[in-house]
Motif scaffolding. Structure first.
Motif: not given
Length: 900
Positions: A211, A213, A229, A231-233, A235
């Motif tokens: 989780n 970024t 970037r 993006q691994g967060r 949502r």
């Protein structure tokens, strides 16, 4: 000062300009003065807060507090070192001598704390070093209410109201009480974890690592550059459920949803608030140090008016506590007394002088001196508070003295020596100038040393002494400029007619004054014939001051009716927030039944440790004009009718709302510390002293800081079995801290705001030792091992907190003052109880807080000896006549000669 009088008489425009400059500077200074109830005092106290989740008080003391105290104790200038060790929290309060610069002290403590960080246990949060400011008290308390879940109300309070208030000029901090913020809860199931051979630490690491970024660098696409970037967060809650924890042996992916239940919920209740019995989210507003309290509150109230129109439907915002109300009423009352005192002073002068022109000339010294003092107050950084205004009210009767003396001698020269006003004014100021200067300097020498008293009350009275000294000094300038100039221009010249009829007012005054003058003259003549009788009477009067003063009740601050007080309640240890709320609300409901009570505000867990069983009931009374009973009467009735009948396991006291706070001290007015090496012995002696003090009629709300019976569940490790199974103690600690205490493992972004992701075991697995045994811990020799195979559980009880003073364990005896007695009476009763206890060697009892400062201040008043030293330095001989003298037909000379 003769030159000033000569110039003013010969150049009247200069005198007017001089006084007007002083007045204009005073008006400008008055407009810039901050308004507060008491003067700003800088008490050098530094607080060090350290947290270690899940640690017991004994562990916090030995592993954290003692190590920090040892390092901090090497800092120079420490006056007192206090500490409190409770569940998961260590609080250290370092009070320095008043001469110590607080910024230097804080930096030195930071350096010492940094030097021992490596010695603190694993998992401890970095210690937070803060300067304690007496201004750091709530100035306004606002309640937000709505028929909505507490999470939604907290969201509005935290995201809408708090930022708006914090952006207001003068506001330092806004603290939310009774709220429950939005939180993503990951409820772990130990049984499911064990079934898929996954440890709780694996889930924690997976959420943290997956989780996030991260920047991937820059890409050059033709002439353009793109930022890459990763993006691994997550949502949504669904995304968090799909996070992969690990891959099982059969290539099956174990996800978070397989071992836990993810919920978009709220944090556990650590505090609660009730406004007159109704749940509310409370915002406590604190001002920045040195800001104008009244102006800050007015600005916040204006901002609240704007916010009310922006709130969602059904929300209400209400001010429930305004600490400036007492300030406003106190300052207004003293201002009123200042004006009334000036008018009465002028009226008395009119009665005794019997001349309207002379009265106006003398009375002008009052506004000129008072207004000019405002400029000096602003230049010195003082505030417009109760003590400075009290000094000005007292100065009203003093600043007019010099003008009266100068004016009266001018009148004598005009009427008795038949001189014209201008020559009479010059000759009179020349004759009386030295006497007036000496008298003024004597008064300044009396009040100015008050500003140099080396104690906290001395710091409070510093502004009083400086204000008095400057008002008197300005009155000297006025009496040698404006007064002789007006006397030379306004007074009528002597009349040549013999037997001229005197003014009517003068004749009326003489009817009452002449008999007094004759009686006074006879009294002086008798005193001169019986000198040693007068001497003996004087010494007898002075000698009686000591025994009489001992019978007068003494206190730190005077009693007042502020239409508010507090009830502090501590229910049995181990009681949760909800249960505490139910118990304390019954007390608040009984208080609200009194007709004098307007409202109550109950807060739970409103302290640094978030103590779930500690509550405060703020009681707002009706204005004094709307009730017959005084605040003290209502407080006394609350003690007798509500507090005393409570169950003995509930500890409660009734106290005034604290004006000056800091240093982690309790609110009771009389406090004595009993120090010694052994905590059990300390508790025994302190309890015995407390029971003796309860029998004294002078003391109420008698209590101590010793709190035992804190329930604990102890897990004892079988080291041989743990070693055989490949389990380390640190792994057990980490697993229990995560599953039982809970940890914030990551954060969740939504709508531009970040919310904590909190991992913890399901409630049913952490309410009983039997279910807690199902928890598994990682092993270096294979899969997870059940906790039941490694530890045994036992219930026990220990102290709720451990207090220390100057690196010794201590228990503090606390008491308030019964109606009709003073703090000194309670102190004497407590000292008697301590003497009867006969503490063994190594154990000592000493005053702290208000009792200690009161004792220190008593010695400071020895500075009054400077009055005598000043007079010796002023006079030319040691054996001198003590003469009280002024000129004029209405103020006869009155010498009392001891030795000529």
């Amino acid at each position: 000062m003769q030159w000033l009088a000569d110039v003013s008489i010969r150049r009247p425009v200069f005198a007017w300009v001089l006084v007007l400059v002083v007045a204009v500077c005073g008006v400008i200074g008055y407009a810039k003065l901050s308004v507060d109830r008491l003067p700003k005092i800088d008490i050098p106290i530094v607080q060090v807060t350290t947290r270690l989740n899940g640690a017991a008080p004994e562990e916090m003391e030995s592993e954290v507090t003692e190590k920090l105290e040892e390092a901090i104790g090497t800092v120079a200038g420490i006056d007192q070192l206090d500490s409190r060790s409770s569940d998961g929290v260590s609080l250290i309060f370092v009070q320095f001598v008043l001469e110590k610069d607080i910024d230097i002290a804080a930096q030195e403590i930071r350096d010492r704390v940094a030097s021992v960080l490596a010695d603190l246990p694993t998992g401890v949060e970095p210690p937070v070093v803060l300067k304690t400011d007496p201004d750091d008290t709530p100035i306004l308390t606002v309640a937000l209410r709505a028929d909505q879940p507490v999470r939604e109300i907290t969201e509005v309070a935290d995201k809408t109201i708090r930022p708006a208030i914090e952006s207001t000029s003068g506001v330092g901090q806004v603290r939310i009480i009774g709220g429950q913020k939005r939180q993503i809860n990951v409820w772990l199931d130990p049984v499911k974890l064990r079934a898929v051979d996954v440890a709780s630490a694996d889930v924690e690491r997976a959420i943290k690592r997956q989780n996030a970024t991260a920047p991937g660098g820059l890409m050059e696409v033709g002439p353009n550059r793109l930022s890459l970037r990763v993006q691994g967060r997550v949502r949504s809650v669904a995304d968090l459920n799909r996070v992969v924890v690990r891959q099982a042996a059969d290539d099956h992916l174990v996800r978070v949803e397989d071992v836990a239940r993810v919920e978009d919920g709220h944090e556990d209740a650590e505090s609660a608030a009730l406004l007159s019995g109704q749940p509310a989210v409370v915002l406590s507003v604190r001002k920045q140090s040195g800001e104008n309290t009244v102006a800050t509150v007015d600005a916040v109230r204006a901002r609240l008016g704007e916010l009310r129109s922006q709130l969602p439907a059904g929300y209400s915002l209400e001010v429930v506590r305004d600490n400036t109300e007492a300030t406003r009423s106190s300052v207004h009352a003293v201002k009123e007394h200042l004006v009334v005192g000036a008018l009465f002073a002028a009226l008395v002068v009119l009665v005794f002088l019997g001349n309207f022109r002379s009265t106006v000339i003398a009375a002008l010294a009052i506004p000129a001196s008072v207004i000019g003092t405002f400029a000096a107050m602003w230049a010195l950084g003082l505030t417009l508070d109760t003590l400075t205004l009290l000094a000005l009210a007292l100065a009203v009767g003093i600043v007019i003295d010099d003008a009266i003396v100068v004016l009266e001698v001018i009148v004598v020269f005009i009427h008795e020596r038949k001189m014209k006003p201008i020559p009479a004014a010059i000759a009179a100021t020349k004759e009386v100038g030295l006497a007036v200067l000496a008298t003024t300097l004597s008064l300044i020498a009396v009040f100015l040393p008050i500003a140099f008293m080396n104690s906290i009350p001395g710091r409070l009275f510093k502004s009083f002494g400086l204000t008095m000294a400057f008002s008197i000094a300005i009155s000297l300038i006025v009496s040698f400029s404006l007064t002789p100039m007006l006397g030379a221009r306004w007074l009528l010249p002597p009349t040549d007619a013999t037997g001229a009829r005197r003014p009517f007012l003068e004749r009326v005054v003489d009817v009452a004054y002449k008999p007094l003058e004759r009686a006074y003259t006879r009294g002086v003549q008798w005193s001169l014939r019986h000198r040693w009788v007068v001497v003996v009477a004087c010494f007898a009067t002075i000698g009686s001051c000591v025994p009489v003063s001992k019978r007068v009740p003494a206190g730190f601050l005077p009693l007042s009716d502020d239409a508010q007080f507090e009830v502090n309640v501590r229910v049995p240890e181990g009681t949760g927030v909800v249960a505490t709320q139910d118990i304390v609300e019954r007390v608040a409901r009984a208080i609200r039944a009194y007709p004098e009570v307007k409202a109550t505000l109950t807060t739970i867990g409103d302290d640094a440790e978030r103590t779930a069983n500690l509550a405060n009931i703020y009681v707002r009374l009706k204005d004094p004009g709307e009730r017959r009973a005084t605040q003290l009467d209502v407080m006394d009735r609350t003690r007798k009718e509500i507090i005393v009948p409570l169950d003995p396991s509930i500890r409660a006291n009734v106290s005034d709302v604290a004006i000056v706070v800091g240093g982690g001290l309790s609110t009771q007015k009389v406090q004595y510390v009993v120090r010694g090496p052994d905590l059990t012995e300390l508790a025994r002696h302190a309890t015995a002293i407390k029971e003796r003090l309860k029998k004294s009629p002078t003391a109420v709300d008698v209590d101590s800081t010793w709190v035992a019976g804190n329930p604990e569940l102890r897990a004892t490790l079988d080291r041989e079995r743990a070693a055989d199974r490949g389990v380390d103690l640190a792994d057990i600690n980490s697993a229990l801290r995560l599953l039982v205490g809970g940890l914030d493992v990551s954060d969740f972004e939504s709508g531009g705001h970040h919310y904590d992701i909190h991992a913890r075991a399901e409630r049913r697995y952490r309410v009983d030792p039997a279910t807690l045994s199902l928890v598994s811990v990682p092993s270096s020799k294979g899969g997870p091992v059940a906790l039941a195979d490694l530890v045994s559980f036992s219930r026990t009880a220990g102290p709720a907190e451990i207090r220390r003073t100057n690196r010794q364990r201590q228990v503090t005896i606390l008491s308030n003052v019964a109606n009709g007695y003073g703090e000194s009476d309670v102190s004497n009763a407590l000292l008697k109880a301590i003497d009867e206890e006969k503490l063994p060697p190594g154990y000592i009892a000493e005053p702290t807080a208000q009792a200690r400062e009161r004792a220190r201040t008593g010695g400071q008043f020895g500075i009054a000896l400077s009055r005598f030293l000043h007079r010796v330095a002023r006079d030319r001989r040691r054996r001198t006549p003590c003469v009280v003298q002024s000129g004029g037909r209405h103020q006869p000379t009155a010498p009392v000669v001891f030795d000529e």
